[in-house]
Design a protein around this motif. Structure first.
Motif, PDB file in Angstrom:
ATOM      1  N   UNK A 293      74.215   9.418  24.528  1.00 37.11           N
ATOM      2  CA  UNK A 293      75.046   9.653  23.344  1.00 37.11           C
ATOM      3  C   UNK A 293      74.320   9.346  22.039  1.00 37.11           C
ATOM      4  N   UNK A 294      73.184   8.665  22.159  1.00 42.20           N
ATOM      5  CA  UNK A 294      72.353   8.318  21.003  1.00 42.20           C
ATOM      6  C   UNK A 294      71.119   9.219  20.950  1.00 42.20           C
ATOM      7  N   UNK A 295      70.404   9.330  22.072  1.00 42.82           N
ATOM      8  CA  UNK A 295      69.083   9.944  22.070  1.00 42.82           C
ATOM      9  C   UNK A 295      69.037  11.366  22.617  1.00 42.82           C
ATOM     10  N   UNK A 296      70.190  11.902  23.044  1.00 41.05           N
ATOM     11  CA  UNK A 296      70.252  13.321  23.443  1.00 41.05           C
ATOM     12  C   UNK A 296      71.083  14.121  22.463  1.00 41.05           C
ATOM     13  N   UNK A 297      71.390  13.526  21.342  1.00 42.37           N
ATOM     14  CA  UNK A 297      72.260  14.152  20.367  1.00 42.37           C
ATOM     15  C   UNK A 297      71.477  15.136  19.479  1.00 42.37           C
ATOM     16  N   UNK A 298      72.184  15.799  18.575  1.00 40.96           N
ATOM     17  CA  UNK A 298      71.516  16.643  17.581  1.00 40.96           C
ATOM     18  C   UNK A 298      70.449  15.807  16.869  1.00 40.96           C
ATOM     19  N   UNK A 299      69.286  16.412  16.615  1.00 37.40           N
ATOM     20  CA  UNK A 299      68.154  15.635  16.109  1.00 37.40           C
ATOM     21  C   UNK A 299      68.465  14.951  14.783  1.00 37.40           C
ATOM     22  N   UNK A 300      69.288  15.596  13.938  1.00 42.25           N
ATOM     23  CA  UNK A 300      69.515  15.032  12.600  1.00 42.25           C
ATOM     24  C   UNK A 300      70.567  13.928  12.579  1.00 42.25           C
ATOM     25  N   UNK A 301      71.148  13.629  13.734  1.00 42.02           N
ATOM     26  CA  UNK A 301      71.996  12.438  13.823  1.00 42.02           C
ATOM     27  C   UNK A 301      71.144  11.186  13.587  1.00 42.02           C
ATOM     28  N   UNK A 302      69.848  11.287  13.892  1.00 39.81           N
ATOM     29  CA  UNK A 302      68.954  10.148  13.704  1.00 39.81           C
ATOM     30  C   UNK A 302      68.173  10.215  12.397  1.00 39.81           C
ATOM     31  N   UNK A 303      68.680  10.963  11.451  1.00 39.51           N
ATOM     32  CA  UNK A 303      68.073  11.047  10.121  1.00 39.51           C
ATOM     33  C   UNK A 303      69.147  10.676   9.104  1.00 39.51           C
ATOM     34  N   UNK A 304      68.825   9.818   8.128  1.00 38.43           N
ATOM     35  CA  UNK A 304      69.835   9.489   7.120  1.00 38.43           C
ATOM     36  C   UNK A 304      70.398  10.759   6.480  1.00 38.43           C
ATOM     37  N   UNK A 305      71.718  10.829   6.388  1.00 36.36           N
ATOM     38  CA  UNK A 305      72.329  12.009   5.772  1.00 36.36           C
ATOM     39  C   UNK A 305      73.683  12.353   6.371  1.00 36.36           C
ATOM     40  N   UNK A 306      74.111  13.573   6.114  1.00 35.40           N
ATOM     41  CA  UNK A 306      75.468  14.005   6.466  1.00 35.40           C
ATOM     42  C   UNK A 306      75.715  14.015   7.969  1.00 35.40           C
ATOM     43  N   UNK A 307      74.736  14.478   8.748  1.00 30.91           N
ATOM     44  CA  UNK A 307      74.919  14.541  10.207  1.00 30.91           C
ATOM     45  C   UNK A 307      75.080  13.137  10.784  1.00 30.91           C
ATOM     46  N   UNK A 308      74.297  12.210  10.292  1.00 31.31           N
ATOM     47  CA  UNK A 308      74.398  10.836  10.764  1.00 31.31           C
ATOM     48  C   UNK A 308      75.780  10.260  10.480  1.00 31.31           C
ATOM     49  N   UNK A 309      76.283  10.485   9.289  1.00 30.52           N
ATOM     50  CA  UNK A 309      77.602   9.947   8.928  1.00 30.52           C
ATOM     51  C   UNK A 309      78.715  10.627   9.707  1.00 30.52           C
ATOM     52  N   UNK A 310      78.550  11.902  10.011  1.00 27.96           N
ATOM     53  CA  UNK A 310      79.561  12.625  10.787  1.00 27.96           C
ATOM     54  C   UNK A 310      79.705  11.997  12.174  1.00 27.96           C
ATOM     55  N   UNK A 311      78.578  11.710  12.811  1.00 26.98           N
ATOM     56  CA  UNK A 311      78.641  11.123  14.147  1.00 26.98           C
ATOM     57  C   UNK A 311      79.074   9.662  14.076  1.00 26.98           C
ATOM     58  N   UNK A 312      78.659   8.958  13.029  1.00 22.72           N
ATOM     59  CA  UNK A 312      79.070   7.558  12.858  1.00 22.72           C
ATOM     60  C   UNK A 312      80.590   7.453  12.803  1.00 22.72           C
ATOM     61  N   UNK A 313      81.236   8.386  12.100  1.00 19.01           N
ATOM     62  CA  UNK A 313      82.700   8.349  12.012  1.00 19.01           C
ATOM     63  C   UNK A 313      83.338   8.677  13.358  1.00 19.01           C
ATOM     64  N   UNK A 314      82.706   9.550  14.128  1.00 21.37           N
ATOM     65  CA  UNK A 314      83.173   9.835  15.494  1.00 21.37           C
ATOM     66  C   UNK A 314      83.168   8.543  16.316  1.00 21.37           C
ATOM     67  N   UNK A 315      82.086   7.764  16.222  1.00 19.39           N
ATOM     68  CA  UNK A 315      81.981   6.519  16.976  1.00 19.39           C
ATOM     69  C   UNK A 315      82.994   5.499  16.477  1.00 19.39           C
TER      70      UNK A 315
END
Length: 544
Positions: A293-315
């Motif tokens: 759920x961390x390391x097989x996710x969309x690559x930009x989940x691990x880059x500061x920005x909108x994708x990271x915050x989107x997944x953070x709110x999911x968690x």
């Protein structure tokens, strides 16, 4: 002067017969130290390890606290150097627990006859480089000494446990310990009032387990974490056979990923798919075990920005769903750091603990701890009476274990003074002014064994290159060290790992310089850089 180890002989593993000087002295007999002994001995070198514990395993020897286990898949964590070992050892669980892990490392020590090279119960006080004869002198707490041409500090990245300097701890009338020094005989917690300070990965594992037996549990939390379900289980016989048949592919997959884990990022951006597709992937990964759920996710989940915050709110919403009291839930929801900027703790029922009537969450950001009293913990709001106090307060990472040994190089300079503003090395492996010293754990990050084996291989080959070509010393040049330190600073500023106040940057230790303590590069990039240095005759090193 202490007694020379080469003149001392006492029966047993604790004090074996030793010659000297040794070709290589290894400090530590954990995952890295054991493999270093095996690899160097196979190359025909005389080796000796000093281990402070009374058994091998280091991390898996000391961390006996309830709930301690792997967060990477067991079959990706074990050694890969022996096909025979791979085939005869069965990992019973997908994420193996501490007792089994300690047994594994003991099995390795026995199978490869490594104990004769290990002196247990041997705390190293100081290590001094003798510039005249080019040998490192290791001084043990009991007065014994040993000398060796090369020195490997396999002391662990997370071994120097940290207990905050709370006033009054010496007056506490109950029992207390740090999770990193859990008593071998265990702690009697049944029916007792227990306090746990710290809710990082260790605290989360511990709290989940002891909540099943304590009378009352008070959890003192400073920083809420993005903990994710581990979903551990037993490995059935058919899966066991498949794993053993597929080890080459498993290790190949690990070698290709950034952190040497089996999980690989989705090359798509979270923002280029529809919201429905994005949520579907989030939910699918959330149902999978471990770090998927961390390391097989969309690559930009691990880059500061909108994708990271989107997944953070999911968690965050996943956490809210599991905690009945909305006030408590919000305290457990992380809002002060980005998802993935700290290593994600894996849990097995952690959030449900806070639905128990006998569990209290204390936010020490709202009400800081003032002191430890004879009866318990005093915050700015209240005193919490306790029978047992457990510190899950982490470690002085990477440089901490090195700094706790007085290591003196050329001109009497200490490594602690040199590292006062952060580590100064080339590739984390070696530091200018400290010839023939390899600070091997400072170069490792990610899935630990997958990272340490190629590191040990590289160091072993470097030692052989020095000896085979008629040299006696290998030392980093100041220019190469300056260049690497600048690279760590510049490249490190751009990665997610430096964006939070975690052990990755030393921010958990008061007064410690806030700098990235590990490499900013991925594991494949680091292996390529080390290979290039070696191919160019150890470019950046001075050979004498």
């Amino acid at each position: 002067m202490g007694e020379s180890l080469s003149q001392t002989s006492t029966a047993g593993n604790d004090r074996g017969e030793h010659g000297g000087p040794f070709d290589v002295i290894v400090i530590g007999a954990g995952v890295t130290g054991l493999y270093a002994l095996y690899r160097l001995r196979e190359l025909g070198l005389s080796v000796q390890s000093f281990e402070s514990g009374s058994g091998v395993g280091s991390t898996w020897y000391w961390n006996r606290y309830p709930g301690c286990r792997f967060d990477s898949e067991s079959y990706t964590y074990g050694y890969s150097f022996s096909e025979e070992l791979l085939q005869e050892w069965d990992w019973k669980e997908y994420y193996s627990g501490q007792p089994k892990n300690e047994r594994y490392l003991n099995y390795v020590a026995d199978k490869f006859d490594l104990r004769k090279h290990i002196q247990l119960n041997s705390h190293v006080n100081s290590i001094v480089f003798d510039e005249e004869d080019g040998l490192w002198q290791v001084n043990l707490q009991d007065g014994l000494q040993a000398r060796g041409q090369f020195l490997i500090t396999a002391v662990g990245s997370l071994s120097a446990y940290y207990v905050p300097d709370f006033e009054g701890l010496d007056r506490f009338q109950g029992d207390w310990c740090h999770t990193g020094r859990w008593p071998a005989e265990g702690m009697d917690l049944a029916g007792k009032r227990v306090g746990v300070i710290g809710t990082g990965a260790t605290g989360i594992q511990l709290i989940t387990e002891i909540a099943k037996e304590v009378g009352h549990l008070t959890v003192f939390q400073r920083t809420a974490n993005y903990a994710a379900p581990l979903r551990n289980g037993l490995i059935d016989p058919e899966t066991q056979r498949q794993i053993k048949a597929n080890y080459p592919d498993i290790f190949k997959r690990c070698d290709e990923t950034a952190g040497s884990f089996i999980h690989k990022f989705d090359p798509r951006s979270a923002l280029e798919v529809t919201p429905e597709e994005r949520l579907e992937q989030y939910e699918r990964l959330w149902a999978e075990p471990g770090f998927a759920k961390w390391l097989s996710n969309f690559y930009d989940v691990m880059i500061p920005g909108e994708a990271n915050e989107d997944y953070a709110e999911f968690v965050r919403n996943k956490i809210r769903e599991r905690v009945k009291d909305p006030v408590v839930a919000e305290k457990l929801v992380p809002k002060d750091h980005m998802f993935g900027s700290k290593r994600i703790p894996c849990e097995s029922g952690y959030y449900e603990v806070f639905n128990q009537d006998n569990v209290l969450l204390v936010d020490v950001r709202e009400a800081p701890i003032e002191c430890i009293t004879p009866k318990g913990v005093q915050t700015t709001d209240a005193e919490y009476e306790l029978d047992v106090l457990i510190f899950a307060t982490g470690y002085d990472a990477v440089t901490g274990p090195l700094n706790r040994i007085e290591i003196r190089g050329e001109g009497g300079e200490t490594l602690k003074d040199k590292f006062a503003n952060g580590p100064r090395t080339l590739m984390g492996i070696s530091s200018a002014g400290f010839p023939n010293l390899f600070t091997i754990n400072a170069a490792s990050v990610g899935n630990f064994v997958r990272a340490c084996e190629p590191l040990v291989d590289w160091v072993s080959e470097a030692i052989c290159y020095v000896r085979d070509n008629g040299y006696t010393r290998i030392a980093v040049t100041r220019e190469a060290e300056d260049g690497w330190t600048q690279h760590v600073s510049e490249a490190g500023a751009k990665i997610l790992r430096t964006q939070a106040n975690s052990w990755f940057v030393g921010a958990n230790i008061p007064g410690k310089a806030r700098v990235l303590l590990t490499s900013p590069d991925t594991a494949p990039v680091m292996r390529a850089k080390r290979a290039e240095v070696a191919a160019k005759g150890y470019e950046g090193f001075l050979l004498q």
